[in-house]
Design an enzyme around this catalytic site. Structure first.
Site, PDB file in Angstrom:
ATOM      1  N   LYS A 203       0.810  -1.225   0.000  1.00 35.34           N
ATOM      2  CA  LYS A 203       0.000   0.000   0.000  1.00 35.34           C
ATOM      3  C   LYS A 203       0.841   1.272   0.000  1.00 35.34           C
ATOM      4  O   LYS A 203       0.432   2.296  -0.534  1.00 35.34           O
ATOM      5  CB  LYS A 203      -0.953  -0.002   1.193  1.00 35.34           C
ATOM      6  CG  LYS A 203      -2.122  -0.960   1.007  1.00 35.34           C
ATOM      7  CD  LYS A 203      -3.240  -0.677   1.994  1.00 35.34           C
ATOM      8  CE  LYS A 203      -4.473  -1.500   1.671  1.00 35.34           C
ATOM      9  NZ  LYS A 203      -4.281  -2.935   2.025  1.00 35.34           N
TER      10      LYS A 203
ATOM     11  N   GLU B 299      -9.596   7.490   3.754  1.00 33.61           N
ATOM     12  CA  GLU B 299     -10.542   6.604   4.410  1.00 33.61           C
ATOM     13  C   GLU B 299      -9.811   5.309   4.713  1.00 33.61           C
ATOM     14  O   GLU B 299      -8.844   4.961   4.027  1.00 33.61           O
ATOM     15  CB  GLU B 299     -11.740   6.322   3.493  1.00 33.61           C
ATOM     16  CG  GLU B 299     -11.543   5.178   2.484  1.00 33.61           C
ATOM     17  CD  GLU B 299     -10.440   5.400   1.445  1.00 33.61           C
ATOM     18  OE1 GLU B 299     -10.119   6.566   1.164  1.00 33.61           O
ATOM     19  OE2 GLU B 299      -9.902   4.398   0.938  1.00 33.61           O
TER      20      GLU B 299
ATOM     21  N   SER C  40       1.475  -9.923  -1.240  1.00 35.98           N
ATOM     22  CA  SER C  40       1.156  -8.507  -1.019  1.00 35.98           C
ATOM     23  C   SER C  40       1.508  -7.965   0.354  1.00 35.98           C
ATOM     24  O   SER C  40       1.797  -6.780   0.494  1.00 35.98           O
ATOM     25  CB  SER C  40      -0.323  -8.260  -1.314  1.00 35.98           C
ATOM     26  OG  SER C  40      -1.151  -9.075  -0.511  1.00 35.98           O
TER      27      SER C  40
HETATM   28  C1  LIG Z   1      -5.183  -3.935   1.640  1.00 32.19           C
HETATM   29  C2  LIG Z   1      -4.528  -5.208   1.285  1.00 32.19           C
HETATM   30  C3  LIG Z   1      -4.988  -6.010   0.216  1.00 32.19           C
HETATM   31  C4  LIG Z   1      -6.215  -5.693  -0.591  1.00 32.19           C
HETATM   32  O1  LIG Z   1      -6.155  -4.480  -1.288  1.00 32.19           O
HETATM   33  P1  LIG Z   1      -5.879  -4.424  -2.852  1.00 32.19           P
HETATM   34  O2  LIG Z   1      -6.152  -3.011  -3.230  1.00 32.19           O
HETATM   35  O3  LIG Z   1      -6.813  -5.387  -3.520  1.00 32.19           O
HETATM   36  O4  LIG Z   1      -4.471  -4.812  -3.074  1.00 32.19           O
HETATM   37  C5  LIG Z   1      -4.286  -7.169  -0.093  1.00 32.19           C
HETATM   38  N1  LIG Z   1      -3.198  -7.547   0.619  1.00 32.19           N
HETATM   39  C6  LIG Z   1      -2.740  -6.805   1.659  1.00 32.19           C
HETATM   40  C7  LIG Z   1      -1.541  -7.286   2.404  1.00 32.19           C
HETATM   41  C8  LIG Z   1      -3.390  -5.619   2.027  1.00 32.19           C
HETATM   42  O5  LIG Z   1      -2.928  -4.898   3.064  1.00 32.19           O
END
Ligand SMILES: *Cc1c(COP(=O)(O)O)cnc(C)c1O
Length: 393
Positions: free
Chosen positions: A89, A111, A377
């Protein structure tokens, strides 16, 4: 045919900017400026330098030996969990704070649902010395106390949204109201590839550093710059958009999107937005969203707070509708088990959002010589209590 956004802000039938008239000046300023500003040498240098020295990029592309043996294919993990703040993020919030500065804004609003985007925003505001207000549903503030504490520690003000279900969509409404009242000095940092044009494209571009690095890293490791299959979990869709970005128009790459099936797609308690969604408008763009026959938004459910968004970004709605990407849904139980497997085979505890992407390996076989990249992610520190309760650790 291209899967990127067109001049008007559409991906096929999806996208656009469906906003109240009061927001036109703010959104129009962004539409007119974002490509020009982000193309300047000064912006690019600041963005690249911060991604390198502050976020810790490039993140490694790691060949997962034991996981590859278990699933009989060549699995590479893109380690976004190693980014500062623990997930992808921050790539987006770094880009948007630099854009806000270039536009002369001195106040940031955001938000947040689970609090991860709020923390990433509070982080870059501290970095730049800019005032930060984060709107968060009152119920979410109760549920996500550690992230609320982080935001406060970083100097942000967390304002509770008391309307409606007191969750993410209510926090979004409050943020929009704030933006209407403060059009001149304030920039609104949206946390995923959602919202009115140009947000989905702008956020995808900031996250596209992920696929840019994968290209280079695969060239070194495999002698070609693309994988056969590319897998990412999808909430709003930003980590997936970043991982797909440079491969969208390359038909050799099979794109796989994993959504949260919650307790099960047919149970009424899920967040499998593309499969269950119907065309509609949410947060300023036309997309697929879960709604009743008369158009009321259905509250999504997933064990992972970052995936329970009722809609999906317009890029992903188009990837689904056009058949460009394969969409698979993973249940809570499948994701939790996959999180444990990754922890014990590779020594990596993933975020529960991320664990959904790994869950499909149980049911979706790949060939032994195929190159498969999974976007890892985020890391699982924030989810330890959920893992502990679930597995009775
Ligand atoms: C917020 C988050 C997501 C989901 O958000 P996307 O916009 O779909 O990427 C996925 N993985 C992690 C680790 C997150 O913090």
């Amino acid at each position: 045919m291209s899967y990127h956004v067109n001049e008007k802000g559409y991906y096929g039938d999806f996208g656009g900017a469906y906003i109240p008239e009061m927001l036109y000046p703010n959104v129009q300023e962004l539409q007119q400026q974002y490509k020009r500003i982000t193309a300047t040498a000064e912006f690019k240098k600041s963005f690249d330098d911060l991604l390198k020295d502050y976020v810790g990029r490039p993140t490694p592309l790691y060949f997962a030996q034991r996981l590859s043996e278990k699933y009989q294919t060549k699995l590479y993990l893109k380690r976004e969990d190693l980014c500062h703040t623990g997930a992808h993020k921050v790539n987006n919030t770094i880009g948007q704070i630099l854009l806000a500065k270039a536009l002369g804004k001195n106040r940031i609003i955001a938000e947040t649902g689970a609090g991860q985007h709020g923390v990433a925003t509070a982080t870059v505001c501290a970095l730049m010395g800019i005032q930060c207000v984060v709107y968060m549903g009152a119920v979410d503030i109760q549920r996500q106390a550690p992230n609320v504490a982080r935001m406060k520690m970083l100097g942000a003000e967390v304002r509770p949204a008391q309307s409606g279900s007191k969750t993410l969509k209510d926090a979004t409404n409050e943020a929009i109201r704030d933006w209407i009242n403060n059009p001149v000095d304030t920039h609104y940092i949206i946390g995923s590839v959602v919202g009115p044009h140009p947000y989905p494209d702008m956020v995808a571009r900031f996250q596209s550093v992920i696929s840019e690095e994968i290209q280079q890293q695969l060239r070194e490791k495999e002698g070609r710059d693309y994988p056969d299959h590319l897998i990412a979990c999808v909430g709003g869709g930003s980590n997936a958009a970043g991982a797909y970005y440079h491969y969208l128009d390359n038909p050799k790459v099979n794109i796989i999107a994993v959504e949260a099936a919650g307790i099960g797609i047919d149970t009424g308690a899920s967040a499998a937005t593309s499969v269950l969604g119907k065309e509609g408008i949410i947060h300023g763009s036309k997309t697929l969203l879960m709604q009743t026959p008369d158009g009321q938004i259905i509250e999504p459910y997933s064990i992972s707070a970052g995936l329970d968004y009722p809609g999906v970004g317009p890029m992903h709605a188009h990837l689904f509708r056009s058949g460009r990407a394969e969409f698979i849904a993973a249940t809570d139980d499948e994701a939790m088990t996959a999180g444990l497997t990754l922890s014990q085979l590779e020594g990596i505890i993933p975020a529960i959002e991320t664990a959904h992407a790994f869950a499909i390996l149980e049911h979706r076989p790949f060939q032994p010589d195929e190159v498969v990249v999974i976007n890892l992610s985020g890391r699982g520190d924030k989810d330890l209590n959920t893992y502990i309760d679930y597995f009775k650790l």
